[in-house]
Motif scaffolding. Structure first.
Motif, PDB file in Angstrom:
ATOM      1  N   ASN A 222       0.832  -1.214   0.000  1.00  0.00           N
ATOM      2  CA  ASN A 222       0.000   0.000   0.000  1.00  0.00           C
ATOM      3  C   ASN A 222       0.863   1.259   0.000  1.00  0.00           C
ATOM      4  OD1 ASN A 222      -2.303  -1.580  -0.033  1.00  0.00           O
ATOM      5  ND2 ASN A 222      -2.607  -1.469   2.174  1.00  0.00           N
ATOM      6  N   ALA A 223       1.941   1.247   0.774  1.00  0.00           N
ATOM      7  CA  ALA A 223       2.858   2.396   0.790  1.00  0.00           C
ATOM      8  C   ALA A 223       3.539   2.554  -0.572  1.00  0.00           C
ATOM      9  CB  ALA A 223       3.894   2.228   1.899  1.00  0.00           C
ATOM     10  N   LEU A 224       3.908   1.432  -1.184  1.00  0.00           N
ATOM     11  CA  LEU A 224       4.536   1.486  -2.505  1.00  0.00           C
ATOM     12  C   LEU A 224       3.570   2.060  -3.539  1.00  0.00           C
ATOM     13  CD1 LEU A 224       7.134   0.678  -4.152  1.00  0.00           C
ATOM     14  CD2 LEU A 224       5.843  -1.372  -4.779  1.00  0.00           C
ATOM     15  N   ALA A 225       2.308   1.726  -3.433  1.00  0.00           N
ATOM     16  CA  ALA A 225       1.303   2.218  -4.387  1.00  0.00           C
ATOM     17  C   ALA A 225       1.205   3.735  -4.360  1.00  0.00           C
ATOM     18  CB  ALA A 225      -0.048   1.589  -4.088  1.00  0.00           C
ATOM     19  N   ARG A 226       1.530   4.340  -3.225  1.00  0.00           N
ATOM     20  CA  ARG A 226       1.442   5.805  -3.100  1.00  0.00           C
ATOM     21  C   ARG A 226       2.698   6.517  -3.601  1.00  0.00           C
ATOM     22  NH1 ARG A 226      -0.956   3.904   1.714  1.00  0.00           N
ATOM     23  NH2 ARG A 226       0.959   4.220   2.897  1.00  0.00           N
ATOM     24  N   LEU A 227       3.758   5.761  -3.908  1.00  0.00           N
ATOM     25  CA  LEU A 227       4.992   6.384  -4.402  1.00  0.00           C
ATOM     26  C   LEU A 227       4.838   6.821  -5.849  1.00  0.00           C
ATOM     27  CD1 LEU A 227       7.980   4.173  -3.149  1.00  0.00           C
ATOM     28  CD2 LEU A 227       7.295   6.427  -2.324  1.00  0.00           C
ATOM     29  N   ASP A 228       5.457   7.928  -6.165  1.00  0.00           N
ATOM     30  CA  ASP A 228       5.580   8.383  -7.549  1.00  0.00           C
ATOM     31  C   ASP A 228       6.877   7.771  -8.073  1.00  0.00           C
ATOM     32  OD1 ASP A 228       5.940   9.651  -9.967  1.00  0.00           O
ATOM     33  OD2 ASP A 228       6.059  11.673  -9.110  1.00  0.00           O
ATOM     34  N   ALA A 229       6.758   6.809  -8.958  1.00  0.00           N
ATOM     35  CA  ALA A 229       7.924   6.074  -9.448  1.00  0.00           C
ATOM     36  C   ALA A 229       8.985   6.991 -10.048  1.00  0.00           C
ATOM     37  CB  ALA A 229       7.495   5.022 -10.474  1.00  0.00           C
TER      38      ALA A 229
ATOM     39  N   SER B 199       9.789  10.020  -9.106  1.00  0.00           N
ATOM     40  CA  SER B 199      10.342  10.993  -8.166  1.00  0.00           C
ATOM     41  C   SER B 199      11.685  10.508  -7.602  1.00  0.00           C
ATOM     42  CB  SER B 199       9.365  11.217  -7.010  1.00  0.00           C
ATOM     43  OG  SER B 199       9.976  11.970  -5.989  1.00  0.00           O
ATOM     44  N   PRO B 200      12.679  11.418  -7.523  1.00  0.00           N
ATOM     45  CA  PRO B 200      13.950  11.033  -6.890  1.00  0.00           C
ATOM     46  C   PRO B 200      13.765  10.676  -5.410  1.00  0.00           C
ATOM     47  CG  PRO B 200      14.143  13.173  -8.008  1.00  0.00           C
ATOM     48  CD  PRO B 200      12.714  12.771  -8.073  1.00  0.00           C
ATOM     49  N   ASP B 201      12.717  11.210  -4.790  1.00  0.00           N
ATOM     50  CA  ASP B 201      12.431  10.899  -3.389  1.00  0.00           C
ATOM     51  C   ASP B 201      11.931   9.469  -3.192  1.00  0.00           C
ATOM     52  OD1 ASP B 201      13.123  13.494  -2.709  1.00  0.00           O
ATOM     53  OD2 ASP B 201      11.042  14.214  -2.801  1.00  0.00           O
ATOM     54  N   ALA B 202      11.617   8.766  -4.273  1.00  0.00           N
ATOM     55  CA  ALA B 202      11.098   7.400  -4.184  1.00  0.00           C
ATOM     56  C   ALA B 202      12.212   6.357  -4.072  1.00  0.00           C
ATOM     57  CB  ALA B 202      10.228   7.092  -5.392  1.00  0.00           C
ATOM     58  N   VAL B 203      13.447   6.735  -4.357  1.00  0.00           N
ATOM     59  CA  VAL B 203      14.543   5.757  -4.400  1.00  0.00           C
ATOM     60  C   VAL B 203      14.788   5.120  -3.031  1.00  0.00           C
ATOM     61  CG1 VAL B 203      17.006   5.423  -4.873  1.00  0.00           C
ATOM     62  CG2 VAL B 203      15.619   6.831  -6.405  1.00  0.00           C
ATOM     63  N   ALA B 204      14.917   5.915  -1.989  1.00  0.00           N
ATOM     64  CA  ALA B 204      15.188   5.367  -0.659  1.00  0.00           C
ATOM     65  C   ALA B 204      14.047   4.488  -0.158  1.00  0.00           C
ATOM     66  CB  ALA B 204      15.495   6.489   0.337  1.00  0.00           C
ATOM     67  N   PRO B 205      12.779   4.928  -0.268  1.00  0.00           N
ATOM     68  CA  PRO B 205      11.697   4.031   0.148  1.00  0.00           C
ATOM     69  C   PRO B 205      11.646   2.741  -0.677  1.00  0.00           C
ATOM     70  CG  PRO B 205      10.872   6.274  -0.065  1.00  0.00           C
ATOM     71  CD  PRO B 205      12.282   6.267  -0.583  1.00  0.00           C
ATOM     72  N   TRP B 206      12.006   2.838  -1.955  1.00  0.00           N
ATOM     73  CA  TRP B 206      12.026   1.646  -2.810  1.00  0.00           C
ATOM     74  C   TRP B 206      13.073   0.647  -2.315  1.00  0.00           C
ATOM     75  CZ3 TRP B 206       9.938  -1.799  -5.623  1.00  0.00           C
ATOM     76  CH2 TRP B 206      10.679  -2.622  -6.481  1.00  0.00           C
ATOM     77  N   ARG B 207      14.263   1.116  -2.024  1.00  0.00           N
ATOM     78  CA  ARG B 207      15.332   0.224  -1.528  1.00  0.00           C
ATOM     79  C   ARG B 207      14.907  -0.442  -0.219  1.00  0.00           C
ATOM     80  NH1 ARG B 207      17.635  -0.366  -6.104  1.00  0.00           N
ATOM     81  NH2 ARG B 207      18.781   1.393  -6.917  1.00  0.00           N
ATOM     82  N   GLU B 208      14.294   0.348   0.659  1.00  0.00           N
ATOM     83  CA  GLU B 208      13.790  -0.187   1.929  1.00  0.00           C
ATOM     84  C   GLU B 208      12.686  -1.213   1.680  1.00  0.00           C
ATOM     85  OE1 GLU B 208      12.979  -0.818   6.011  1.00  0.00           O
ATOM     86  OE2 GLU B 208      14.742   0.001   4.992  1.00  0.00           O
ATOM     87  N   TYR B 209      11.805  -0.907   0.736  1.00  0.00           N
ATOM     88  CA  TYR B 209      10.713  -1.815   0.377  1.00  0.00           C
ATOM     89  C   TYR B 209      11.261  -3.165  -0.075  1.00  0.00           C
ATOM     90  CZ  TYR B 209       6.826  -3.822  -2.285  1.00  0.00           C
ATOM     91  OH  TYR B 209       5.866  -4.671  -2.777  1.00  0.00           O
ATOM     92  N   VAL B 210      12.206  -3.127  -1.007  1.00  0.00           N
ATOM     93  CA  VAL B 210      12.753  -4.373  -1.550  1.00  0.00           C
ATOM     94  C   VAL B 210      13.339  -5.218  -0.416  1.00  0.00           C
ATOM     95  CG1 VAL B 210      14.560  -5.362  -3.021  1.00  0.00           C
ATOM     96  CG2 VAL B 210      13.159  -3.461  -3.863  1.00  0.00           C
ATOM     97  N   GLU B 211      14.080  -4.593   0.473  1.00  0.00           N
ATOM     98  CA  GLU B 211      14.722  -5.338   1.560  1.00  0.00           C
ATOM     99  C   GLU B 211      13.708  -5.907   2.541  1.00  0.00           C
ATOM    100  OE1 GLU B 211      17.602  -4.455   5.339  1.00  0.00           O
ATOM    101  OE2 GLU B 211      18.014  -3.365   3.480  1.00  0.00           O
ATOM    102  N   THR B 212      12.814  -5.075   3.061  1.00  0.00           N
ATOM    103  CA  THR B 212      11.897  -5.555   4.102  1.00  0.00           C
ATOM    104  C   THR B 212      10.796  -6.440   3.528  1.00  0.00           C
ATOM    105  OG1 THR B 212      10.617  -3.509   4.019  1.00  0.00           O
ATOM    106  CG2 THR B 212      12.344  -3.643   5.675  1.00  0.00           C
ATOM    107  N   TRP B 213      10.259  -6.092   2.371  1.00  0.00           N
ATOM    108  CA  TRP B 213       9.225  -6.931   1.752  1.00  0.00           C
ATOM    109  C   TRP B 213       9.798  -8.316   1.469  1.00  0.00           C
ATOM    110  CZ3 TRP B 213       8.023  -9.962  -2.324  1.00  0.00           C
ATOM    111  CH2 TRP B 213       6.672 -10.179  -2.606  1.00  0.00           C
ATOM    112  N   SER B 214      11.022  -8.340   0.963  1.00  0.00           N
ATOM    113  CA  SER B 214      11.656  -9.624   0.649  1.00  0.00           C
ATOM    114  C   SER B 214      11.895 -10.454   1.904  1.00  0.00           C
ATOM    115  CB  SER B 214      12.983  -9.401  -0.086  1.00  0.00           C
ATOM    116  OG  SER B 214      12.752  -8.795  -1.334  1.00  0.00           O
ATOM    117  N   ARG B 215      12.321  -9.800   2.972  1.00  0.00           N
ATOM    118  CA  ARG B 215      12.552 -10.527   4.231  1.00  0.00           C
ATOM    119  C   ARG B 215      11.273 -11.229   4.686  1.00  0.00           C
ATOM    120  NH1 ARG B 215      13.849  -6.489   7.862  1.00  0.00           N
ATOM    121  NH2 ARG B 215      15.781  -6.226   6.706  1.00  0.00           N
TER     122      ARG B 215
END
Length: 167
Positions: free
Chosen positions: A115-122, A124-140
């Motif tokens: 749901n948080a990822l759905a609200r990101l603007d792909a 946007s440069p501000d989306a990079v850090a949340p994306w990296r965090e998403y990949v790590e925690t979602w994968s875990r």
């Protein structure tokens, strides 16, 4: 076997297959899908995962995911009310593994991240850090779903084998 035991056997058989299917699906994401999405440009990875999260909400997936959840609840009830039947401990264990490690983890850990990822603007440069965090925690958390779905399938199979001693 009594009629109820026959029904429980069939339900456990189908549920073991369904848990294995869910484990395979989650394994694919853990093994290569998320790694591949994490290696490409963040904008493309975000957009791809946003699309996956929309497409996955289809009848086939939801039927498998929710049907397996419902079947596990029924097997828990069967096991608790028929404790004397050989194999019910393993039916209970397998069902609880799936319920906790797949249904609860999905709702409590993976869906909020989706749901948080759905609200990101792909873009946007501000989306990079949340994306990296998403990949790590979602994968875990997806690794947890993979392991528990496969363990649930194995426990259900052990329970089925033990139930065959009823005859």
């Amino acid at each position: 076997m009594a009629f109820l035991d026959d029904l429980a056997f069939i339900l456990a058989f189908l549920t073991a297959i369904a848990c294995g299917l869910m484990g395979g699906l989650f394994f694919a994401f853990s093994n290569f899908v998320m790694q591949a999405l994490g290696r490409i440009h963040p904008e493309a990875g975000i957009a791809a995962m946003q699309s996956i999260n929309q497409v996955v909400l289809n009848r086939a997936f939801l039927c498998l995911f929710m049907g397996t959840t419902a079947a596990c609840v029924l097997l828990v009830l069967y096991a608790l009310s028929n404790w004397e039947v050989p194999g019910t401990f393993f039916l209970l264990l397998g069902s609880l593994l799936y319920l906790a490690g797949n249904f609860v983890v999905t709702l409590a850990c993976n869906v909020p991240r989706n749901n948080a990822l759905a609200r990101l603007d792909a873009g946007s440069p501000d989306a990079v850090a949340p994306w990296r965090e998403y990949v790590e925690t979602w994968s875990r958390w997806n690794h947890v779903r993979t392991a528990t779905a496969l363990a649930a399938s194995a426990m259900l199979i052990v329970g089925l084998c033990l139930m065959l001693t009823l005859d």
